[in-house]
Design a protein around this motif. Structure first.
Motif, PDB file in Angstrom:
ATOM      1  N   SER A  88       0.817  -1.208   0.000  1.00 15.95           N
ATOM      2  CA  SER A  88       0.000   0.000   0.000  1.00 15.95           C
ATOM      3  C   SER A  88       0.857   1.268   0.000  1.00 15.95           C
ATOM      4  O   SER A  88       0.356   2.359  -0.285  1.00 15.95           O
ATOM      5  N   SER A  89       2.151   1.107   0.305  1.00 13.25           N
ATOM      6  CA  SER A  89       3.069   2.245   0.334  1.00 13.25           C
ATOM      7  C   SER A  89       4.450   1.775  -0.103  1.00 13.25           C
ATOM      8  O   SER A  89       5.400   1.744   0.682  1.00 13.25           O
ATOM      9  N   PRO A  90       4.591   1.385  -1.373  1.00  8.07           N
ATOM     10  CA  PRO A  90       5.805   0.702  -1.835  1.00  8.07           C
ATOM     11  C   PRO A  90       7.079   1.540  -1.808  1.00  8.07           C
ATOM     12  O   PRO A  90       8.169   0.985  -1.914  1.00  8.07           O
ATOM     13  N   ASN A  91       6.970   2.840  -1.656  1.00  4.30           N
ATOM     14  CA  ASN A  91       8.176   3.662  -1.571  1.00  4.30           C
ATOM     15  C   ASN A  91       8.797   3.647  -0.179  1.00  4.30           C
ATOM     16  O   ASN A  91       9.908   4.150   0.019  1.00  4.30           O
ATOM     17  N   ASN A  92       8.083   3.099   0.792  1.00  5.11           N
ATOM     18  CA  ASN A  92       8.567   3.085   2.172  1.00  5.11           C
ATOM     19  C   ASN A  92       9.193   1.731   2.512  1.00  5.11           C
ATOM     20  O   ASN A  92       8.569   0.891   3.178  1.00  5.11           O
ATOM     21  N   SER A  93      10.387   1.507   2.049  1.00  2.78           N
ATOM     22  CA  SER A  93      11.066   0.239   2.302  1.00  2.78           C
ATOM     23  C   SER A  93      11.961   0.340   3.535  1.00  2.78           C
ATOM     24  O   SER A  93      12.421   1.422   3.902  1.00  2.78           O
ATOM     25  N   ARG A  94      12.194  -0.803   4.164  1.00  2.00           N
ATOM     26  CA  ARG A  94      13.125  -0.855   5.292  1.00  2.00           C
ATOM     27  C   ARG A  94      13.969  -2.115   5.189  1.00  2.00           C
ATOM     28  O   ARG A  94      13.522  -3.152   4.665  1.00  2.00           O
ATOM     29  N   VAL A  95      15.180  -2.036   5.690  1.00  3.36           N
ATOM     30  CA  VAL A  95      16.105  -3.168   5.655  1.00  3.36           C
ATOM     31  C   VAL A  95      15.842  -4.065   6.858  1.00  3.36           C
ATOM     32  O   VAL A  95      15.834  -3.607   8.003  1.00  3.36           O
ATOM     33  N   ILE A  96      15.617  -5.351   6.580  1.00  5.12           N
ATOM     34  CA  ILE A  96      15.406  -6.330   7.649  1.00  5.12           C
ATOM     35  C   ILE A  96      16.724  -6.943   8.089  1.00  5.12           C
ATOM     36  O   ILE A  96      16.995  -7.103   9.283  1.00  5.12           O
ATOM     37  N   ALA A  97      17.557  -7.284   7.117  1.00  4.88           N
ATOM     38  CA  ALA A  97      18.824  -7.943   7.405  1.00  4.88           C
ATOM     39  C   ALA A  97      19.730  -7.809   6.198  1.00  4.88           C
ATOM     40  O   ALA A  97      19.302  -7.346   5.127  1.00  4.88           O
ATOM     41  N   ASN A  98      20.977  -8.210   6.368  1.00  5.92           N
ATOM     42  CA  ASN A  98      21.905  -8.308   5.249  1.00  5.92           C
ATOM     43  C   ASN A  98      22.560  -9.675   5.327  1.00  5.92           C
ATOM     44  O   ASN A  98      23.132 -10.038   6.363  1.00  5.92           O
ATOM     45  N   THR A  99      22.459 -10.435   4.256  1.00  8.19           N
ATOM     46  CA  THR A  99      22.973 -11.801   4.280  1.00  8.19           C
ATOM     47  C   THR A  99      24.492 -11.854   4.172  1.00  8.19           C
ATOM     48  O   THR A  99      25.099 -12.891   4.458  1.00  8.19           O
ATOM     49  N   GLY A 100      25.095 -10.761   3.718  1.00  4.19           N
ATOM     50  CA  GLY A 100      26.534 -10.791   3.462  1.00  4.19           C
ATOM     51  C   GLY A 100      26.862 -11.470   2.153  1.00  4.19           C
ATOM     52  O   GLY A 100      28.027 -11.705   1.844  1.00  4.19           O
ATOM     53  N   GLY A 101      25.830 -11.755   1.367  1.00  2.27           N
ATOM     54  CA  GLY A 101      26.021 -12.388   0.066  1.00  2.27           C
ATOM     55  C   GLY A 101      25.231 -11.666  -0.996  1.00  2.27           C
ATOM     56  O   GLY A 101      25.217 -10.431  -1.059  1.00  2.27           O
ATOM     57  N   ARG A 102      24.522 -12.442  -1.847  1.00  5.18           N
ATOM     58  CA  ARG A 102      23.676 -11.854  -2.874  1.00  5.18           C
ATOM     59  C   ARG A 102      22.351 -12.604  -2.876  1.00  5.18           C
ATOM     60  O   ARG A 102      22.188 -13.612  -3.586  1.00  5.18           O
ATOM     61  N   PRO A 103      21.379 -12.166  -2.073  1.00  5.25           N
ATOM     62  CA  PRO A 103      20.096 -12.879  -2.011  1.00  5.25           C
ATOM     63  C   PRO A 103      19.377 -12.879  -3.351  1.00  5.25           C
ATOM     64  O   PRO A 103      19.241 -11.846  -3.994  1.00  5.25           O
ATOM     65  N   LEU A 104      18.917 -14.064  -3.743  1.00  4.63           N
ATOM     66  CA  LEU A 104      18.150 -14.230  -4.978  1.00  4.63           C
ATOM     67  C   LEU A 104      16.722 -14.633  -4.606  1.00  4.63           C
ATOM     68  O   LEU A 104      15.913 -13.795  -4.277  1.00  4.63           O
ATOM     69  N   GLY A 105      16.401 -15.920  -4.655  1.00  6.21           N
ATOM     70  CA  GLY A 105      15.043 -16.352  -4.345  1.00  6.21           C
ATOM     71  C   GLY A 105      14.632 -16.016  -2.921  1.00  6.21           C
ATOM     72  O   GLY A 105      15.443 -16.080  -1.990  1.00  6.21           O
ATOM     73  N   ILE A 106      13.340 -15.664  -2.734  1.00  2.00           N
ATOM     74  CA  ILE A 106      12.839 -15.336  -1.395  1.00  2.00           C
ATOM     75  C   ILE A 106      11.373 -15.769  -1.280  1.00  2.00           C
ATOM     76  O   ILE A 106      10.564 -15.502  -2.161  1.00  2.00           O
TER      77      ILE A 106
END
Length: 353
Positions: A88-106
């Motif tokens: 409903s507000s796609p411009n308001n993103s927040r970081v949950i975590a950082n894998t230290g890699g390159r996340p692909l599938g979720i």
């Protein structure tokens, strides 16, 4: 003049020999399937031009998309971040975590965690509080170099792809040149902690989606521009068949909308120049010694296909220049959320339903 020509031929021969020896590739012959190109059910259109693109500056390389039932979207970025935003507000993103890699599938599991395919770190469980746990990163003592995508069955089992056993995320293009078809599909059981191989010999095993009632599994065989169907139940249990063949582009991630449609991001159109080299492994071996950036496709194209549960094309959305290299399409409440390797921001297309 004759001596100069002989000298040039000698230099070319020496250069070719150096490239051949230096190359890490051991290519094999392969034979591309036929395609009708962008015709008939794949006819060009500009349907993807109607997308709205959100958060271009913050969402860099959102390769896959997952939207929870409560309307929160999740994606992984090029810098390793896992981010969320309300649809409903796609411009308001927040970081949950950082894998230290390159996340692909979720995808989200039944315990409220995110399951993430990361080719550098492995198959991960990421809590919404930011804790990152490695579930699988090897099999029978060998590292899984390119865990790419996954889906979760009703019983919690996770089916995931390892695109190549030869190459990783930094040199994945070598897998397409080598064509050695070392991709595999695995099943991880959270209950037992065991991992089992389900399929092997796949030419770049990519997107994974479990079908209705866990009856079958779809797998994008990107290198052959087709989608495989692995039967999980019934008389054909354990067998592999073709779900969609002769595609004009290369399938990437797959998602099932839960009722009647599989959505497939088509990351790149098939390139006749690449396929023309299929029968010439020596040339492909020499190309493998060139800098990786020289091999990167330069032309992008926006392309999404929808298939019914029988493999019939029911949706064809394209655009040459608005949102390209589409890797993922996920349906939620009448909208299609798109991810991409090279187009920043998440694109949203209304399905009119």
């Amino acid at each position: 003049m004759k001596k100069a020509l002989l000298g040039i031929i000698l230099l070319i021969t020496i250069a070719a020999g150096v490239l051949y020896v230096k190359s890490p590739l051991r290519p094999v012959n392969w034979y591309p399937d036929a395609t009708i190109g962008l015709n008939n059910m794949f006819s060009p259109n500009t349907a993807l031009s109607a997308v709205t693109i959100y958060n271009r500056s913050a969402l860099i390389g959102p390769e896959d998309i997952y939207v929870s039932d409560d309307g929160i979207a999740y994606t992984g970025l090029a810098n390793g971040a896992i981010v969320s935003f309300p649809v409903s507000s796609p411009n308001n993103s927040r970081v949950i975590a950082n894998t230290g890699g390159r996340p692909l599938g979720i995808r989200g599991d039944n315990e409220g965690n995110l399951i993430v395919s990361d080719p550098i770190r492995g198959l991960l469980s990421v809590s919404l509080g930011g804790r990152v746990n490695v579930l699988v990163n090897s099999f029978e003592g060998a590292p899984l170099r390119l865990i790419d995508h996954h889906d979760i069955a009703e019983n919690g089992d996770i089916y995931f792809s390892n695109a190549s056993s030869r190459f990783g995320i930094d040199d994945y293009l070598h897998d397409f040149l080598e064509a050695s078809a070392t991709g595999s599909i695995y099943r991880y059981s959270p209950e037992s902690g065991e991992t089992n191989m389900v399929m092997s010999g796949i030419f770049f095993a990519n997107g994974v989606a479990v079908g209705p009632n866990d009856e079958f599994l779809l797998v994008a065989e990107t290198g052959k521009s087709r989608i495989l169907k692995y039967h999980l139940k019934g008389k054909r249990k354990g067998e592999t068949s073709i779900f969609a063949n002769n595609l004009p582009a290369m399938p990437d991630n797959i998602s099932f909308n839960g009722t009647d449609t599989f959505w497939v991001g088509m990351v790149s159109l098939r390139d006749w120049r690449v396929e023309a080299l299929a029968a010439f492994p020596a040339i492909r071996r020499m190309l493998g010694a060139l800098p990786m950036e020289w091999l990167e496709p330069k032309e992008g194209y926006g392309f999404v296909l929808g298939f019914d549960i029988h493999g019939n094309v029911v949706a064809n959305y394209q655009s040459p220049n608005v949102y390209n290299t589409v890797t993922a399409a996920y349906e939620h409440n009448g909208n299609l959320y798109l991810g991409s390797l090279h187009s920043n921001g998440v694109a949203v297309l209304s399905l009119g339903r």
